[in-house]
Scaffold this active site. Structure first.
Site, mmCIF file in Angstrom:
data_model
loop_
_atom_site.group_PDB
_atom_site.id
_atom_site.type_symbol
_atom_site.label_atom_id
_atom_site.label_comp_id
_atom_site.label_asym_id
_atom_site.label_seq_id
_atom_site.Cartn_x
_atom_site.Cartn_y
_atom_site.Cartn_z
ATOM 1 N N LYS A 153 0.827 -1.202 0.000
ATOM 2 C CA LYS A 153 0.000 0.000 0.000
ATOM 3 C C LYS A 153 0.871 1.265 0.000
ATOM 4 C CE LYS A 153 -3.672 -2.297 2.740
ATOM 5 N NZ LYS A 153 -4.555 -2.110 3.925
ATOM 6 N N TYR A 173 -12.414 -2.885 -2.749
ATOM 7 C CA TYR A 173 -12.893 -2.898 -1.362
ATOM 8 C C TYR A 173 -14.422 -2.908 -1.266
ATOM 9 C CZ TYR A 173 -8.244 -2.290 0.706
ATOM 10 O OH TYR A 173 -6.934 -2.477 1.131
ATOM 11 N N PHE A 218 -14.992 2.502 8.158
ATOM 12 C CA PHE A 218 -13.651 2.839 7.672
ATOM 13 C C PHE A 218 -13.547 2.863 6.147
ATOM 14 C CE2 PHE A 218 -12.781 -1.514 6.452
ATOM 15 C CZ PHE A 218 -13.482 -2.293 7.371
ATOM 16 N N ARG A 223 -1.045 -14.632 4.043
ATOM 17 C CA ARG A 223 -1.855 -14.051 5.125
ATOM 18 C C ARG A 223 -1.136 -14.188 6.470
ATOM 19 N NH1 ARG A 223 -6.343 -10.721 4.351
ATOM 20 N NH2 ARG A 223 -7.156 -11.461 6.337
ATOM 21 N N THR A 229 -5.115 -7.857 10.971
ATOM 22 C CA THR A 229 -5.514 -6.573 10.371
ATOM 23 C C THR A 229 -5.131 -5.393 11.249
ATOM 24 O OG1 THR A 229 -7.388 -7.697 9.334
ATOM 25 C CG2 THR A 229 -7.485 -5.281 9.475
ATOM 26 N N ARG A 238 2.961 -6.805 9.649
ATOM 27 C CA ARG A 238 2.267 -5.780 10.432
ATOM 28 C C ARG A 238 2.793 -5.738 11.870
ATOM 29 N NH1 ARG A 238 -3.596 -7.390 7.837
ATOM 30 N NH2 ARG A 238 -3.548 -6.002 6.025
ATOM 31 N N ASN A 294 -1.433 -0.219 7.605
ATOM 32 C CA ASN A 294 -0.958 -1.573 7.891
ATOM 33 C C ASN A 294 -0.231 -2.208 6.708
ATOM 34 O OD1 ASN A 294 -3.091 -2.221 6.273
ATOM 35 N ND2 ASN A 294 -4.240 -3.362 7.823
ATOM 36 N N HIS A 330 -2.011 -5.363 1.548
ATOM 37 C CA HIS A 330 -3.243 -6.115 1.307
ATOM 38 C C HIS A 330 -2.858 -7.504 0.819
ATOM 39 C CE1 HIS A 330 -7.101 -7.506 -0.165
ATOM 40 N NE2 HIS A 330 -6.429 -7.951 -1.222
ATOM 41 N N GLU A 373 -9.566 -10.844 -7.452
ATOM 42 C CA GLU A 373 -8.652 -9.705 -7.301
ATOM 43 C C GLU A 373 -7.539 -9.730 -8.348
ATOM 44 O OE1 GLU A 373 -9.365 -9.260 -2.454
ATOM 45 O OE2 GLU A 373 -7.407 -9.907 -3.194
HETATM 46 O O1 CDP Z 1 -6.440 -6.251 5.083
HETATM 47 P P1 CDP Z 1 -7.221 -7.302 5.842
HETATM 48 O O2 CDP Z 1 -7.783 -8.378 4.949
HETATM 49 O O3 CDP Z 1 -6.428 -7.849 6.989
HETATM 50 O O4 CDP Z 1 -8.445 -6.555 6.539
HETATM 51 P P2 CDP Z 1 -9.944 -6.256 6.020
HETATM 52 O O5 CDP Z 1 -10.878 -6.631 7.132
HETATM 53 O O6 CDP Z 1 -10.176 -6.860 4.679
HETATM 54 O O7 CDP Z 1 -9.976 -4.672 5.896
HETATM 55 C C1 CDP Z 1 -9.360 -4.025 4.813
HETATM 56 C C2 CDP Z 1 -8.520 -2.888 5.331
HETATM 57 O O8 CDP Z 1 -9.378 -1.921 5.930
HETATM 58 C C3 CDP Z 1 -7.523 -3.239 6.421
HETATM 59 O O9 CDP Z 1 -6.318 -3.765 5.917
HETATM 60 C C4 CDP Z 1 -7.323 -1.895 7.086
HETATM 61 O O10 CDP Z 1 -6.404 -1.084 6.347
HETATM 62 C C5 CDP Z 1 -8.708 -1.275 6.990
HETATM 63 N N1 CDP Z 1 -9.468 -1.444 8.224
HETATM 64 C C6 CDP Z 1 -9.452 -0.438 9.177
HETATM 65 O O11 CDP Z 1 -8.796 0.585 8.976
HETATM 66 N N2 CDP Z 1 -10.158 -0.571 10.344
HETATM 67 C C7 CDP Z 1 -10.857 -1.699 10.585
HETATM 68 N N3 CDP Z 1 -11.549 -1.822 11.742
HETATM 69 C C8 CDP Z 1 -10.900 -2.726 9.648
HETATM 70 C C9 CDP Z 1 -10.188 -2.578 8.464
HETATM 71 MG MG MG Z 2 -9.232 -8.237 3.465
#
Ligand code: CDP
Ligand code: MG
Length: 157
Positions: free
Chosen positions: A13, A53, A61, A89, A95, A106, A116, A119, A130
């Site tokens: 990112k 997204y 968010f 992962r 996350t 992370r 973070n 992705h 994707e």
């Molecule tokens: O990236 P990941 O799959 O771990 O998380 P996600 O649940 O798919 O959410 C996508 C992105 O949204 C995260 O990587 C964070 O950058 C952001 N996010 C956030 O800022 N606050 C949250 N409570 C959940 C997600």
């Molecule tokens: Mg995700």
């Protein structure tokens, strides 16, 4: 063949590129043994960000997320290897970085959710969707000589 060879999308990112650690993060995946099947530095359009997204549309968010990933260039990568989706992962970590284990990207480099760094696709179906979204031109198929020393291919021998 006992391997479950998969492809997964990784996006380094804007924070990774701006902090000049994109190469360092990619090196972790390469060192693990994953093969680069596609790689591109690119700016993310609002449309691409919203589609990527879409699953988060409406969440608190979402707007910040779309803005953040399109604010500055990213490095989009397709990685390939046995169980690549779960392997990546696990290497990326939880996350919320304060919940991410040390040793994960992370857990080693990040502090807050919107910064973070990475992705990574979370399942075979999302990986396929994707990869098609980010690399409509397709990916590159090849093998490396070292493969047989890192995978079941050619082993035991
Ligand atoms: O990236 P990941 O799959 O771990 O998380 P996600 O649940 O798919 O959410 C996508 C992105 O949204 C995260 O990587 C964070 O950058 C952001 N996010 C956030 O800022 N606050 C949250 N409570 C959940 C997600
Ligand atoms: Mg995700």
């Amino acid at each position: 063949m006992s391997e479950n060879v998969q492809r997964t999308l990784v996006v380094l990112k804007p924070d990774a590129v701006q902090r000049a650690i994109a190469g360092e993060l990619l090196a972790r995946f390469e060192r693990r043994g994953l093969r680069i099947a596609a790689l591109r530095l690119m700016r993310v359009s609002r449309a691409l960000a919203e589609t990527h997204y879409a699953v988060h549309a409406g969440k608190f968010f979402y707007d910040d997320l779309v803005k953040t990933i399109s604010a500055s260039p990213v490095v989009a990568i397709v990685l390939e290897g046995p169980n690549a989706i779960a392997v990546v992962r696990a290497m990326v970590g939880a996350t919320r970085p304060h919940e991410a284990a040390p040793g994960t990207i992370r857990g080693d480099y990040a502090l807050v959710g919107l910064r973070n760094l990475v992705h990574a696709s979370d399942a075979p179906e999302t990986a396929a969707t994707e990869i098609a979204l980010w690399f409509p031109e397709g990916v590159v198929s090849y093998t490396r000589d070292v493969e047989r020393w890192m995978t079941d291919e050619g082993a035991p021998a």
